[in-house]
Write an enzyme that holds these catalytic residues in place. Structure first.
Site, PDB file in Angstrom:
ATOM      1  CB  SER A 148      -3.275   7.023  -0.633  1.00 60.20           C
ATOM      2  OG  SER A 148      -3.927   5.766  -0.572  1.00 60.20           O
ATOM      3  CG  ASP A 149       2.367   3.287  -0.793  1.00 55.90           C
ATOM      4  OD1 ASP A 149       1.812   2.234  -1.167  1.00 55.90           O
ATOM      5  OD2 ASP A 149       3.602   3.399  -0.703  1.00 55.90           O
ATOM      6  CB  CYS A 150      -1.478  -0.061  -0.131  1.00 58.39           C
ATOM      7  SG  CYS A 150      -1.713  -0.066  -1.935  1.00 58.39           S
ATOM      8  CG  ASP A 151      -4.607   1.593   5.432  1.00 54.47           C
ATOM      9  OD1 ASP A 151      -5.648   2.191   5.082  1.00 54.47           O
ATOM     10  OD2 ASP A 151      -4.407   1.214   6.604  1.00 54.47           O
ATOM     11  CB  SER A 152      -1.133   6.766   2.493  1.00 56.96           C
ATOM     12  OG  SER A 152       0.004   6.369   1.836  1.00 56.96           O
TER      13      SER A 152
END
Ligand SMILES: *[C@@H]1O[C@H](CO)[C@@H](O)[C@H](O)[C@H]1NC(C)=O
Ligand SMILES: *[C@@H]1O[C@H](CO)[C@@H](O)[C@H](O)[C@H]1NC(C)=O
Ligand SMILES: *[C@@H]1O[C@H](CO)[C@@H](O)[C@H](O)[C@H]1NC(C)=O
Length: 789
Positions: free
Chosen positions: A296-300
C-alpha cells in the site's frame, strides 16, 4: 515559504499520530554490518532449518517458515516495519526504502552517515526520460543498485526500494510531474522496465534489489482546488484505463518483471485501489502474473478507513485490503487490526498466509535467508559515489538537456568570444534544487555558476531572491551585469516550493516577476541572452520563445548533482544536445476549461474539453511532445525496399477471418478491426531501416520518434508513439537504424468497451518529416504474414 495550509496541518497531525502508534511497537534493531538478517551460520538453533537451506526450492522454504509462525507473529510481518521473530533467528526488517534517481533517505529504511555520507544523485526522472535512451535508464538502475547493495552490506539501507513512479503525466500541473518519465504511456512503460531491470539485476530468479512500480492507478493529483489525493475518486473509463493508465504498470510487470507494485491513496470509480480485488488480484496478479508483492502507499489502508469511511470498522478495512490482494501495509494498520479481523471471521488465516508467501518469497529471492552466503557481498563504501558513478550522473544530465530554441543561432557559446558571462537568476547557484524530490544526500554538487565558471569569468547576480520572485529589488544589479558581459545566462524556473508532493501548480507561467526580469535583462544585455529553465512540469514561456532578444532556451529539468557542469557543457558546445521533451508544453490558456479532476484523456469538443497529451489534444502548444533541437542537422530517409506497404494480420486457429466480428459499432462510427486476442501477435510486426545522415559539422545523437496515425475514428488517438531509437552519428556520417513495430501492441487502438483492436486499413507512420503508409488487412488462411509490394 507560505504559511502552512490546513491540509499541511492535517498531514502533520496524521504523521504525529502515526509516529505515536508506531512507538507502541518495538523498533527493529538495526542490522549490524556483516550480520545476517536470518539464518546466521553461527546460530546452531536455526541454520539447519529447511527455510535456511539455500539449496531447497524457494517455495518449499517459504512454506516451511510460514508453518513455524503463529498468527500473532504473522500479523506483525504484514507492515513495513516488520518485527523480529527472535525464536527463529529472524531480525526485524524495514521494507520502506526509496531510490527514484539514486539511493534516497526519504524512506526510514535508509540512512546516510559514517562510511556512507552520500550517494550518487542522478537527474530527476523527467530529465533522464528526455534522453530517450533506454540503455542509459538501465545503466542508472545498475549503478543505483550497486550503491544500494553496498549500503545494505554496511547495515544502513534496505533491499526493497519503492521506485520508480510510473504514473502517466496526465495533467501538466501535477506537483510530481518531475518524478515521472512524462506523458506517453509506452515511454513510461519502457522507462519502467529498463530501470527495474537495472535495479533488480539479471540473475535468474534472484534479485539484486527489489523495485516497485507505483502508484496503481489513475493517481496523478496531489492537491488541487480543495481536492487532495486522500479523498479523490478518479472516474476512469475502461478505454482510458486500458490504453493510458494500465500501460506502464503492465509493461513494468510483464516486461520489467518487477518484484512489487504499490496501490495508491485515491479511489478509482468509487473503490479505494488498495481494496479493489479487480485491480490487485485480478489484474496485477492474475492477468499480468506479478511475481512479487503488492504494497500500500503509506497508510493507504488507514486512509480509506479513517478518511474515506469506506468500511465501518477497522477490521473490515484490514480484511478488505488483504482479500483484495494487498500483501504489505506501509503503516501500522494491518499489524493492529488483522488478528481481530481473523477472530471476527472477516478474514481467514490462509489469506494472511497468502500475503506473507508473496513478501517472504521476495526476501528469499533477495538472499535474505541465505545467511552470509549472499551475492554482492563485495560491494562496500568504495562503490558509492565512485568516479564512474559520478561520471554517469553527469552523462545522464547531458543526455537529458533539451535545446528548445536557438535563434541565430546563438548557441553554442565560444570561449574565445564569450570571455565574461553575466550569470543571473534564482536557480543560478543552487544545489538542492537540482536534485528535485525523492533524493538522497548527493556526493557533491556542481551548480550552474560553478559549471559556467570553468569556461568563462562570471558576474553573478541573483535577480530574484528566490523562484517566487516577489519583487524587483534585485533587478537593477542584474540588468547592469548583462550590459557589461559578453553573454548573459539566466537560470530561472521552479523548485519544490512551486511543484512538489502535496503541491500541484495553479498555472503554467513562471512565478512572480521572473518573466519581467528575463525580458528586461534581454532588452539590456550587450551580448546574446540565453535562458536556462529548471522545472519538472512544463512552463509556458511563449514570451521568451517569441522574444528575438532571447537567443536560446534550454530546459534542464532537475539535472542532478552534476547539473551545472552539464548545462555549461551544452551551452559551450562540448556536447551537442540531443534530448527531446517527454511531455507537451501547453499554453496557459489550455487550462481554462480543464479541471485537474477530469480524468478523460479524449477531447470532448461539445463541452469545450480539450483532451490530454499529444495523443488527444490538437490545439496550440508552446513546444510539442518530442521537441528538441541540435547543433547539427540530421536528414532521415527510409532505406529503399525495406518498408512494407501492405501487412497481413494472421489470425489464430480458433477464428477464421470470415467468422470474426470485425465490426465494432461505436456510436455512429463503424470501423473494421481485428481483436488483438484473435490475432497471432508474435508473428506480426512491421520492420524497416531508417538512414540517419548528419549533414552538419558536429557529432551528435538523434532520437528517432516513430508516430502512427491510425485510420480515423473519433475514439482513437490522432497519433501515438509506436517506436523510438536513439543513435549517435558523427559529423558527415550516416547510420542505419532498424525500426521494429509490434503491430498488436503499437498499432492497436482501444474501443469504448476497453477492447484492444487492430484497425484494418491505412496507418500513417511519421518519422521526423517523413511519412510512410502501411495498409493492414486480415491475412488469408494460407498463413500469409507480411506482404511486400
Ligand atoms: C523583496 O522580496 C524579498 C524576498 O521575498 C524580501 O526579503 C524583501 O523584503 C522584499 N523587498 C521589498 C522592498 O518589498
Ligand atoms: C459485433 O460486435 C458489436 C460490438 O461489440 C456487437 O454490437 C454486435 O452484436 C456483434 N455482432 C455479432 C454478429 O456478433
Ligand atoms: C545511451 O546511453 C549510454 C549510457 O550512457 C551511452 O553509452 C550511449 O552512447 C547512449 N546512446 C546514444 C545514442 O547517445
Amino acid at each position: 515559504m507560505a504559511a502552512p495550509t490546513p491540509a499541511i496541518i492535517k498531514l502533520c497531525r496524521l504523521l504525529l499520530l502515526l509516529v505515536l502508534v508506531w512507538g507502541l511497537f518495538e523498533q527493529p534493531k538495526t542490522c549490524e554490518a556483516g550480520k545476517s538478517f536470518a539464518c546466521n551460520p553461527k546460530d546452531a538453533a536455526t541454520k539447519d532449518l529447511p527455510f535456511c537451506r539455500a539449496t531447497l526450492p524457494v517455495q518449499d522454504r517459504v512454506r516451511d517458515l510460514l508453518g513455524r509462525l503463529t498468527l500473532q507473529e504473522k500479523v506483525k510481518l504484514l507492515v513495513n516495519t516488520a518485527l523480529p521473530v527472535p525464536r527463529l533467528g529472524i531480525k526485524g526488517y524495514e521494507w520502506w526504502s526509496e531510490a527514484l534517481h539514486g539511493v534516497s533517505n526519504v524512506g526510514p529504511g535508509t540512512k546516510f552517515g559514517g562510511d556512507f555520507p552520500g550517494a550518487t544523485s542522478f537527474p530527476q526522472v523527467i530529465t533522464t526520460a528526455a534522453s530517450f535512451n533506454a540503455s542509459l535508464w538501465e545503466a542508472i538502475g545498475r549503478v543505483v543498485s550497486d550503491e544500494a547493495r553496498a549500503m545494505y552490506n554496511g547495515g544502513v539501507a534496505g533491499l526493497t526500494y519503492w521506485s520508480p513512479n510510473v504514473n502517466v503525466l496526465r495533467d501538466p500541473r501535477w506537483g510530481r510531474a518531475q518524478e515521472t518519465p512524462g506523458e506517453d504511456p509506452t515511454v513510461v512503460g519502457r522507462y519502467a522496465a529498463s530501470y527495474v531491470r537495472g535495479l533488480q539485476g539479471n540473475d535468474g530468479n534472484r534479485l539484486k534489489v527489489a523495485a516497485c512500480c507505483k502508484h496503481f492507478t489513475a493517481y496523478d493529483l496531489d492537491n488541487w482546488n480543495g481536492v487532495d489525493r486522500f479523498h479523490f475518486n478518479a472516474r476512469v473509463s475502461k478505454q482510458d484505463m486500458e490504453d493510458t493508465f494500465d500501460v506502464p504498470f503492465r509493461m513494468c510487470v510483464k516486461e520489467g518483471k518487477v518484484a512489487s507494485v504499490m496501490c495508491s491513496y485515491n479511489q478509482v470509480n468509487g473503490v479505494p485501489t488498495c481494496a479493489d480485488p479487480n485491480l490487485l488480484k485480478k489484474t496485477i496478479r492474475g492477468a499480468w502474473r506479478l511475481d512479487g508483492y503488492i504494497v500500500s502507499d503509506c497508510d493507504s489502508v488507514g486512509v480509506f478507513y479513517n478518511r474515506q469511511h469506506y468500511t465501518s470498522t477497522p477490521e473490515e478495512a484490514a480484511a478488505d485490503a488483504i482479500k483484495a490482494g494487498l500483501d504489505l501495509d506501509c503503516g501500522p494498520f494491518l499489524a493492529v487490526h488483522s488478528e481481530e479481523a481473523v477472530n471476527k471471521g472477516l478474514l481467514k488465516e490462509v489469506d494472511v498466509n497468502n500475503a506473507l508467501v508473496n513478501t517472504v518469497t521476495v526476501q528469499m529471492r533477495l538472499g535474505m535467508f541465505d545467511g552470509d552466503r549472499g551475492s554482492y557481498a563485495r560491494l562496500g563504501p568504495k562503490d558509492v559515489c565512485s568516479p564512474p558513478h559520478q561520471d554517469l550522473a553527469l552523462e545522464a544530465a547531458v543526455q537529458g538537456i533539451v535545446l528548445l530554441k536557438n535563434h541565430g543561432p546563438s548557441l553554442p557559446l565560444s570561449t574565445h568570444r564569450h570571455r565574461t558571462l553575466a550569470v543571473i537568476g534564482p536557480n543560478s547557484d543552487v544545489t538542492l534544487t537540482m536534485i528535485g524530490n525523492y533524493a538522497g544526500v548527493a556526493c557533491g554538487y556542481t551548480s550552474p555558476l560553478q559549471g559556467l565558471g570553468s569556461f568563462a569569468s562570471t558576474i553573478h547576480r541573483w535577480g530574484c531572491a528566490d523562484v517566487a520572485c516577489a519583487n524587483n529589488t534585485l533587478f537593477g544589479a542584474a540588468i547592469d551585469a548583462s550590459r557589461e558581459a559578453d553573454a548573459t545566462v539566466l537560470v530561472m524556473g521552479l523548485d519544490q516550493s512551486i511543484e512538489a508532493e502535496f503541491r500541484d501548480r495553479a498555472g503554467l507561467l513562471l512565478p512572480g516577476g521572473q518573466q519581467d526580469l528575463i525580458s528586461k535583462v534581454a532588452a539590456a544585455s550587450k551580448g546574446p541572452t540565453l535562458l536556462v529553465l529548471m522545472s519538472g512540469g512544463p512552463v509556458d514561456v511563449s514570451f521568451a520563445n517569441n522574444d528575438p532578444r532571447i537567443g536560446g532556451i534550454v530546459w534542464a529539468g532537475y539535472p542532478g548533482q552534476a547539473g551545472g557542469a552539464a548545462i555549461a557543457r551544452v551551452l559551450f558546445g562540448i556536447t551537442n544536445p540531443g534530448g527531446k521533451l517527454p511531455m507537451t508544453w501547453y499554453q496557459e490558456e489550455y487550462l481554462k476549461n480543464l479541471a485537474m479532476t477530469s480524468m478523460d484523456m479524449r477531447s470532448n469538443p461539445s463541452k469545450g474539453y480539450p483532451g490530454r497529451t499529444y495523443r488527444f489534444y490538437k490545439g496550440p502548444v508552446v513546444y510539442p511532445f518530442g521537441h528538441g533541437l541540435s547543433y547539427t542537422k540530421f536528414i532521415l530517409s527510409i532505406a529503399a525496399g525495406t518498408a512494407p506497404t501492405v501487412v497481413g494480420i494472421p489470425l489464430d486457429g480458433r477464428h477464421r477471418a470470415s467468422q470474426i466480428n470485425t465490426t465494432a459499432t461505436v456510436d455512429s462510427d463503424t470501423v473494421k478491426a481485428i481483436r488483438v486476442t484473435h490475432a497471432k501477435c508474435s508473428r506480426v510486426s512491421v520492420s524497416f531501416d531508417v538512414d540517419v545522415r548528419n549533414v552538419g559539422n558536429r557529432d551528435g545523437s538523434h532520437t528517432l520518434l516513430v508516430l502512427s496515425t491510425p485510420p480515423p475514428q473519433d475514439w482513437a488517438p490522432h497519433k501515438q508513439l509506436v517506436a523510438f531509437e536513439k543513435v549517435y552519428v558523427p559529423a558527415r556520417a550516416q547510420r542505419r537504424v532498424r525500426i521494429k513495430i509490434h503491430v498488436c501492441k503499437s498499432l492497436s487502438v482501444v474501443d469504448r468497451f476497453g477492447i484492444r483492436r487492430i484497425p484494418m486499413g491505412q496507418h500513417n507512420l511519421h518519422i521526423g518529416d517523413l511519412m510512410h503508409s502501411v495498409s493492414l488487412k486480415p491475412a488469408t488462411s494460407l498463413g500469409l504474414g507480411v506482404i511486400k509490394s
